[in-house]
Every structure is written in C-alpha cells, then in structure tokens.
Scaffold this active site. Sequence first.
Site, PDB file in Angstrom:
ATOM      1  N   GLU A  86     -16.470   1.300  -0.726  1.00  0.00           N
ATOM      2  CA  GLU A  86     -15.345   2.261  -0.688  1.00  0.00           C
ATOM      3  C   GLU A  86     -15.135   2.854  -2.088  1.00  0.00           C
ATOM      4  O   GLU A  86     -15.098   2.133  -3.085  1.00  0.00           O
ATOM      5  CB  GLU A  86     -14.089   1.525  -0.223  1.00  0.00           C
ATOM      6  CG  GLU A  86     -12.889   2.447  -0.091  1.00  0.00           C
ATOM      7  CD  GLU A  86     -11.720   1.748   0.592  1.00  0.00           C
ATOM      8  OE1 GLU A  86     -11.906   1.148   1.671  1.00  0.00           O
ATOM      9  OE2 GLU A  86     -10.620   1.820   0.027  1.00  0.00           O
ATOM     10  N   TYR A 114      -4.463  -6.434   8.251  1.00  0.00           N
ATOM     11  CA  TYR A 114      -3.791  -7.131   7.145  1.00  0.00           C
ATOM     12  C   TYR A 114      -3.650  -8.620   7.449  1.00  0.00           C
ATOM     13  O   TYR A 114      -2.639  -9.058   8.022  1.00  0.00           O
ATOM     14  CB  TYR A 114      -2.415  -6.470   6.912  1.00  0.00           C
ATOM     15  CG  TYR A 114      -2.567  -4.973   6.749  1.00  0.00           C
ATOM     16  CD1 TYR A 114      -2.759  -4.423   5.495  1.00  0.00           C
ATOM     17  CD2 TYR A 114      -2.602  -4.126   7.863  1.00  0.00           C
ATOM     18  CE1 TYR A 114      -2.973  -3.055   5.337  1.00  0.00           C
ATOM     19  CE2 TYR A 114      -2.818  -2.764   7.719  1.00  0.00           C
ATOM     20  CZ  TYR A 114      -3.003  -2.244   6.458  1.00  0.00           C
ATOM     21  OH  TYR A 114      -3.233  -0.896   6.303  1.00  0.00           O
TER      22      TYR A 114
HETATM   23  P1  FAD Z   1      -0.621   1.386  11.369  1.00  0.00           P
HETATM   24  O1  FAD Z   1      -1.696   0.593  12.020  1.00  0.00           O
HETATM   25  O2  FAD Z   1      -0.250   2.672  11.991  1.00  0.00           O
HETATM   26  O3  FAD Z   1       0.656   0.424  11.299  1.00  0.00           O
HETATM   27  C1  FAD Z   1       1.516   0.241  10.218  1.00  0.00           C
HETATM   28  C2  FAD Z   1       2.810  -0.390  10.731  1.00  0.00           C
HETATM   29  O4  FAD Z   1       3.508   0.585  11.472  1.00  0.00           O
HETATM   30  C3  FAD Z   1       2.609  -1.566  11.677  1.00  0.00           C
HETATM   31  O5  FAD Z   1       2.580  -2.792  10.988  1.00  0.00           O
HETATM   32  C4  FAD Z   1       3.809  -1.464  12.578  1.00  0.00           C
HETATM   33  O6  FAD Z   1       4.893  -2.123  11.952  1.00  0.00           O
HETATM   34  C5  FAD Z   1       4.126   0.015  12.617  1.00  0.00           C
HETATM   35  N1  FAD Z   1       3.580   0.670  13.828  1.00  0.00           N
HETATM   36  C6  FAD Z   1       2.285   0.912  14.108  1.00  0.00           C
HETATM   37  N2  FAD Z   1       2.143   1.546  15.288  1.00  0.00           N
HETATM   38  C7  FAD Z   1       3.395   1.706  15.760  1.00  0.00           C
HETATM   39  C8  FAD Z   1       3.917   2.326  16.916  1.00  0.00           C
HETATM   40  N3  FAD Z   1       3.086   2.879  17.831  1.00  0.00           N
HETATM   41  N4  FAD Z   1       5.265   2.338  17.065  1.00  0.00           N
HETATM   42  C9  FAD Z   1       6.085   1.793  16.148  1.00  0.00           C
HETATM   43  N5  FAD Z   1       5.640   1.188  15.018  1.00  0.00           N
HETATM   44  C10 FAD Z   1       4.322   1.146  14.826  1.00  0.00           C
HETATM   45  N6  FAD Z   1      -3.726   4.465   2.545  1.00  0.00           N
HETATM   46  C11 FAD Z   1      -3.871   5.753   2.174  1.00  0.00           C
HETATM   47  O7  FAD Z   1      -2.870   6.462   1.969  1.00  0.00           O
HETATM   48  N7  FAD Z   1      -5.117   6.298   2.002  1.00  0.00           N
HETATM   49  C12 FAD Z   1      -6.262   5.586   2.231  1.00  0.00           C
HETATM   50  O8  FAD Z   1      -7.371   6.100   2.081  1.00  0.00           O
HETATM   51  C13 FAD Z   1      -6.141   4.217   2.637  1.00  0.00           C
HETATM   52  N8  FAD Z   1      -7.239   3.459   2.900  1.00  0.00           N
HETATM   53  C14 FAD Z   1      -7.072   2.169   3.354  1.00  0.00           C
HETATM   54  C15 FAD Z   1      -8.216   1.421   3.714  1.00  0.00           C
HETATM   55  C16 FAD Z   1      -8.077   0.126   4.202  1.00  0.00           C
HETATM   56  C17 FAD Z   1      -9.327  -0.660   4.577  1.00  0.00           C
HETATM   57  C18 FAD Z   1      -6.792  -0.460   4.344  1.00  0.00           C
HETATM   58  C19 FAD Z   1      -6.630  -1.862   4.840  1.00  0.00           C
HETATM   59  C20 FAD Z   1      -5.647   0.281   3.992  1.00  0.00           C
HETATM   60  C21 FAD Z   1      -5.775   1.598   3.502  1.00  0.00           C
HETATM   61  N9  FAD Z   1      -4.674   2.383   3.182  1.00  0.00           N
HETATM   62  C22 FAD Z   1      -4.829   3.688   2.785  1.00  0.00           C
HETATM   63  C23 FAD Z   1      -3.327   1.821   3.256  1.00  0.00           C
HETATM   64  C24 FAD Z   1      -2.633   2.126   4.586  1.00  0.00           C
HETATM   65  O9  FAD Z   1      -2.493   3.505   4.783  1.00  0.00           O
HETATM   66  C25 FAD Z   1      -1.257   1.468   4.513  1.00  0.00           C
HETATM   67  O10 FAD Z   1      -1.369   0.072   4.488  1.00  0.00           O
HETATM   68  C26 FAD Z   1      -0.268   1.913   5.582  1.00  0.00           C
HETATM   69  O11 FAD Z   1       1.014   1.458   5.185  1.00  0.00           O
HETATM   70  C27 FAD Z   1      -0.574   1.370   6.973  1.00  0.00           C
HETATM   71  O12 FAD Z   1      -1.625   2.025   7.540  1.00  0.00           O
HETATM   72  P2  FAD Z   1      -2.261   1.535   8.948  1.00  0.00           P
HETATM   73  O13 FAD Z   1      -3.234   2.540   9.372  1.00  0.00           O
HETATM   74  O14 FAD Z   1      -2.721   0.140   8.830  1.00  0.00           O
HETATM   75  O15 FAD Z   1      -0.912   1.628   9.830  1.00  0.00           O
END
Ligand code: FAD
Length: 286
Positions: A9, A140
């Site tokens: 990455e 996570y």
């Molecule tokens: P989601 O899976 O959408 O969930 C986050 C939280 O939202 C969940 O814990 C839950 O509490 C809530 N939630 C989810 N779905 C719902 C629903 N349908 N209704 C109500 N609540 C819900 N961030 C960046 O900005 N740019 C990047 O390039 C980036 N790359 C990353 C790469 C990796 C491998 C990882 C692990 C993280 C990365 N992040 C990045 C960080 C990530 O964007 C943050 O951790 C963010 O806060 C959560 O993203 P997610 O896609 O895991 O969220």
Amino acid sequence: MSAPKVSFEFFPPKTPDMEQKLWDSVRRLEPLRPDYVSVTYGAGGSTRERTHDIVRKMASETSLKPAGHITCVAATKPEIDQVLRDYWDAGVKRIVALRGDPTAGIGTKYAPHPGGYAYANDLIAGARGIADFDISVGCYPEVHPDASSLKGEVENLKRKFDAGATRAITQFFFTPDVYFRFLDEAHAAGIDQPIVPGIMLQSNFKGLKRMADLCGTAIPPRIAELYDGLDNDAETRDLVTAHIAAELCNQLAEQGVDHFHFYTMNRAGLSLSTCRLLGIKPEVQQ
Ligand code: FAD
C-alpha cells in the site's frame, strides 16, 4: 512452506520530491511480483485527483495490478460512479472500498454526504452494479472506534462481504492472538472470504504511536521498549522495524497465513528487507 503472497500500500505524495521517491519505491518493489498494490485516498477525499492519477499511471506504465482506494466522503454517488467507470475503462479492475475518515479528521464524528454512499457496504453494492471489480475492504481486529463491540465489528464486516467484497485487509496490529481471535469470530459469523493481515512498516515510533492511538491499535510494551532511545537513530529504527514485521509475519505464517499486506509508507527498503526475511526475493530479469 512456499513463500507467501504480498501486496503493498502506498499513499499519494504531496511534493515533486516525494513523488519521485514514490516511483523509485514502486520500481524497486515491482520485481517482488506483489499480488496487487494499492494507493490510499486522503481523509475527506483530499487527494482524489492525485490518487486517481497514480493508480492510472501504475496500470499503464508498470506490470503491477493497482487498486485505487475510494471513500464515501465528500462526494455524490454520480461522482463516485464516474470514478469507478473511469478506473474500469483505464484497466483498473481492483478497488479498496471504504467509508473513509471524516472531513474534519480521524476521531471527529462521521456524517454521510447527503447525496453520497453512506457506508462502505453501500459503496460496494454501487461498485458491483458498475463492473466486476475485485473489492477489498477494511476491518479492525481491535474494533473500529465507531463499532459497539467485536461482535458489531464482525457483523459490519459480514455486511460488506454480503454486499460483494472479495477480501478484507486488517488495520495494523502487533499481536498474532488479536488477529486469530478476530478470524475465529469472523468464521463463527459465517465469513469464509480471505482476511489479510495489514502489516505496518512505520519506523518513526512517535508517528506509529500517534496512528495507533487514533485507530485503537495496542502497542505491546515489548515493542515500545525496542524503540526506546532510538529517536535520533533512524538506521537502527529501520532494522528494528523490519525485525518486528518479519517476526509477526512468521508467527502468522506458522499458523497458515499466506498473504500479507504491507503499509509501505512509500519506502521500498523496509518492505524489501521484511520480504527477504520471509523468503520472498525479487525476480531477477534475464
Ligand atoms: P464501514 O465499514 O462503513 O464502517 C465504519 C463504522 O460505521 C462501523 O464500525 C459501524 O459502526 C458504522 N456503520 C457501518 N455500516 C453502517 C450502516 N449500514 N448503518 C449504520 N452504521 C454503520 N481512510 C481513508 O480516508 N482513505 C483511505 O485510503 C483508507 N484506507 C484504508 C485501508 C485499510 C486497509 C483500512 C483498514 C482503513 C483505511 N482507511 C482509509 C480508514 C477508514 O476509512 C476508516 O477506518 C473509517 O473510519 C472506516 O471505514 P470502513 O470502510 O471500515 O467503514
């Protein structure tokens, strides 16, 4: 035991000098034949154009398979859909689909864009409707700060696989048990898709501690102790970092893990040395 698969990455650099370093690193890591490489998307969508430019250049000018990170933040559905179509047309068949960090920064409250995809599972469903992407998602093992519990964390991951994700990549962690406990919970919830450990290669301990505090990753005292007194010794910190990463990967590999995703910090040396310690050597051009 055969050598594991790896993916790398990168992040979009801010200055021409850093951009040069990124491409030097990409070229040095290319002979390791990673499964794919990915490019992050700045918090609040701040690096949108730079991310897309780098991903498209990787697709057209290297032998690598690039994945563009895409987040739901600060964009409408039509804007995101257009990015996805442009990627597909440019030969970019992989994405990392994320909710994204809030515009005001990590740790502040997230509010979905009124005309956008709200969460990662919505974005995955949208991307699936556009083309047959290979879709990675984040997960996570030490529980996302917005999740209620480990159970809630795993339920959310299941929602993302049910929406069409291909694999998950974990937030970085330092203790194998943390990963295996998460894997057990995921299997118990009926998840059988790959959950790839994300391995951090940040050798600046102050930076590492800041990131770990923000995302809830525990740094074991033994690891903190290894960096103690090295604030002004970058060379030794690098050696320690590669050792810690390789030790963790080998412990995971002993229990069957065969793919590692490295957070490279855009530096090739740490990835090259860690991979070598795992038995992965660059392919020599004849
Ligand atoms: P989601 O899976 O959408 O969930 C986050 C939280 O939202 C969940 O814990 C839950 O509490 C809530 N939630 C989810 N779905 C719902 C629903 N349908 N209704 C109500 N609540 C819900 N961030 C960046 O900005 N740019 C990047 O390039 C980036 N790359 C990353 C790469 C990796 C491998 C990882 C692990 C993280 C990365 N992040 C990045 C960080 C990530 O964007 C943050 O951790 C963010 O806060 C959560 O993203 P997610 O896609 O895991 O969220």
